[in-house]
Design an enzyme around this catalytic site. Sequence first.
Site, PDB file in Angstrom:
ATOM      1  N   GLU A   7       0.817  -1.317  -0.055  1.00  0.00           N
ATOM      2  CA  GLU A   7      -0.112  -0.089   0.025  1.00  0.00           C
ATOM      3  C   GLU A   7       0.727   1.312  -0.146  1.00  0.00           C
ATOM      4  O   GLU A   7       0.556   2.291   0.801  1.00  0.00           O
ATOM      5  CB  GLU A   7      -0.925  -0.048   1.242  1.00  0.00           C
ATOM      6  CG  GLU A   7      -1.954  -1.217   0.909  1.00  0.00           C
ATOM      7  CD  GLU A   7      -3.045  -1.258   2.140  1.00  0.00           C
ATOM      8  OE1 GLU A   7      -2.943  -0.830   3.084  1.00  0.00           O
ATOM      9  OE2 GLU A   7      -3.751  -2.108   1.904  1.00  0.00           O
ATOM     10  N   GLU A  37      -5.170  -8.330  -1.798  1.00  0.00           N
ATOM     11  CA  GLU A  37      -5.710  -8.146  -0.199  1.00  0.00           C
ATOM     12  C   GLU A  37      -7.122  -7.676  -0.468  1.00  0.00           C
ATOM     13  O   GLU A  37      -7.226  -6.571  -1.024  1.00  0.00           O
ATOM     14  CB  GLU A  37      -4.568  -7.691   0.373  1.00  0.00           C
ATOM     15  CG  GLU A  37      -5.075  -7.533   2.156  1.00  0.00           C
ATOM     16  CD  GLU A  37      -4.275  -6.357   2.818  1.00  0.00           C
ATOM     17  OE1 GLU A  37      -2.924  -6.554   2.717  1.00  0.00           O
ATOM     18  OE2 GLU A  37      -4.792  -5.437   3.521  1.00  0.00           O
TER      19      GLU A  37
END
Length: 511
Positions: free
Chosen positions: A185, A303
Amino acid sequence: MVKSVTSIAKTDDNFICATLDWWPHNKCDYNQCPWENAGILNLDLDNKILANAIKAFKSLRIRVGGSLQDQVVYKVGKHSKKCPQFKLKHEGLFGFSRGCLSMERWDRLNNLFNQTGAHVTFSLNALAGRKREEPDDEAGKKMPDSDDKAMPLMVGKWDHRNAYDLMEYTASKGYKIDSYELGNELCGSGVSVRVEAKPYGKDMITLKKMIKRLYPNPTTRPKLLGPAGFYDEEWFKTFLQTSGPNVVDGLTHHIYNLGAGVDPTLINKIQDPYFLDQVAETYKSVSTSAELYGPWAGAWVGESGGAYNSGGRTVSHAFVDGFWYLDQLGMTSTFNHKAFCRQALIGGNYALLNTTTFIPNPDYYGALLWHRLMGKKVLGATHGGSPYLRAYAHCSKKTKGISVLLINMSNSTKFDVSVVNDLNLYPQESELMNENGNEGLGVREEYHLTPENGNILSDVVLLNGTPLKLTESDDIPDINPVAVDALQPIAVAPDSIVFATLRGFRAPACA
């Protein structure tokens, strides 16, 4: 109506994936700490239910990674002197200091993966060697790919030495790694911090060279995945153009389309087909980016836990979550995604296994049924009925014919569903078949999933009316269908999920 002549998309053989995360026991959200001892460093790796749950898939894809991975040191080689433990630290990334993976722990994790047949993705620390850009460096200047909500920028060169030492150790031990991934991220505007697309693309070229050096045999060489964050069209494009052909094998992006775990409307969103459809645009965009700028790399959901900050306390582990989860599996596969990694296998409120007892939650059984029944060729499936009925079709995984997934999000309407073949539209073909467009139909195998006592917030799921419970020896129970006359419609009860295999369904795409 199933479009049977050509497939519309293709998944990987191991589409179902689950994650193991780094969170320590004191990771807390909304005044609760739902991770307990379910992180990579403190999970009980000898737990029999854990091993049996992975083994039941025969080849479950597991992604080892998460928010804290970019603060993990690997205790191996000469570049890691200390082995710190994660501690609460106000100014640390995500509120924690750095942590460490010892090789003793890595050996034990790989022992579990090896004995259970898992396909492992290991996500590496991408921030080693990087530091935060000082505001003075770029006084008043906006970065080209930033926005007003952008997180602090990490600058400097990636120090890959510790990652190389870990990979070298892993290869020397003969541990099977399906793929390596870099960073978590950090793309777009970032979640805690960010890196720019060009340097990240160059890091991926470096990492690919490391993989090729350590794994000279192309047939057993791990794949390379990235960027493992939220989709940003310009960032993804620049990254793929910088890394260039055949560097990245999987374009991983993260999805938390249900919003915050504390949202009181979470249970309503999960049952709202209009809301669930809003994320389709993202899946289409990622798939398009892969086609345009990286046709050598398939799109993955790397994810997704549905609701962020560990999921919803009463919702994310209950039967109702299957409306979101299985619908996402169906939807992403139609957009040519190769894998879907559920956050998490264990830990938080959104895990496939109960964090304390390890007993499978309802979504575990939904994932297992998908894995066993739905093949990698995706077929178009449409109906003219209510939007609260979702329908997906694939070529069957191990048998002739097709397997369908039907999800009834309505709490009051029962649907009778006839599965028809679009070959019926061609009269000269249909003379060979009976009225349903299927030759020698015989029986259909059905798997009806419903919540215990009709309570969609139950953690117990019934298969064809019988609760799915572990055996006395802590094994996953047998998952057996009921046989139904294939000429009868599929009866989909309110608040239920049905998988069905139609062996006699003649789909040229599946021949």
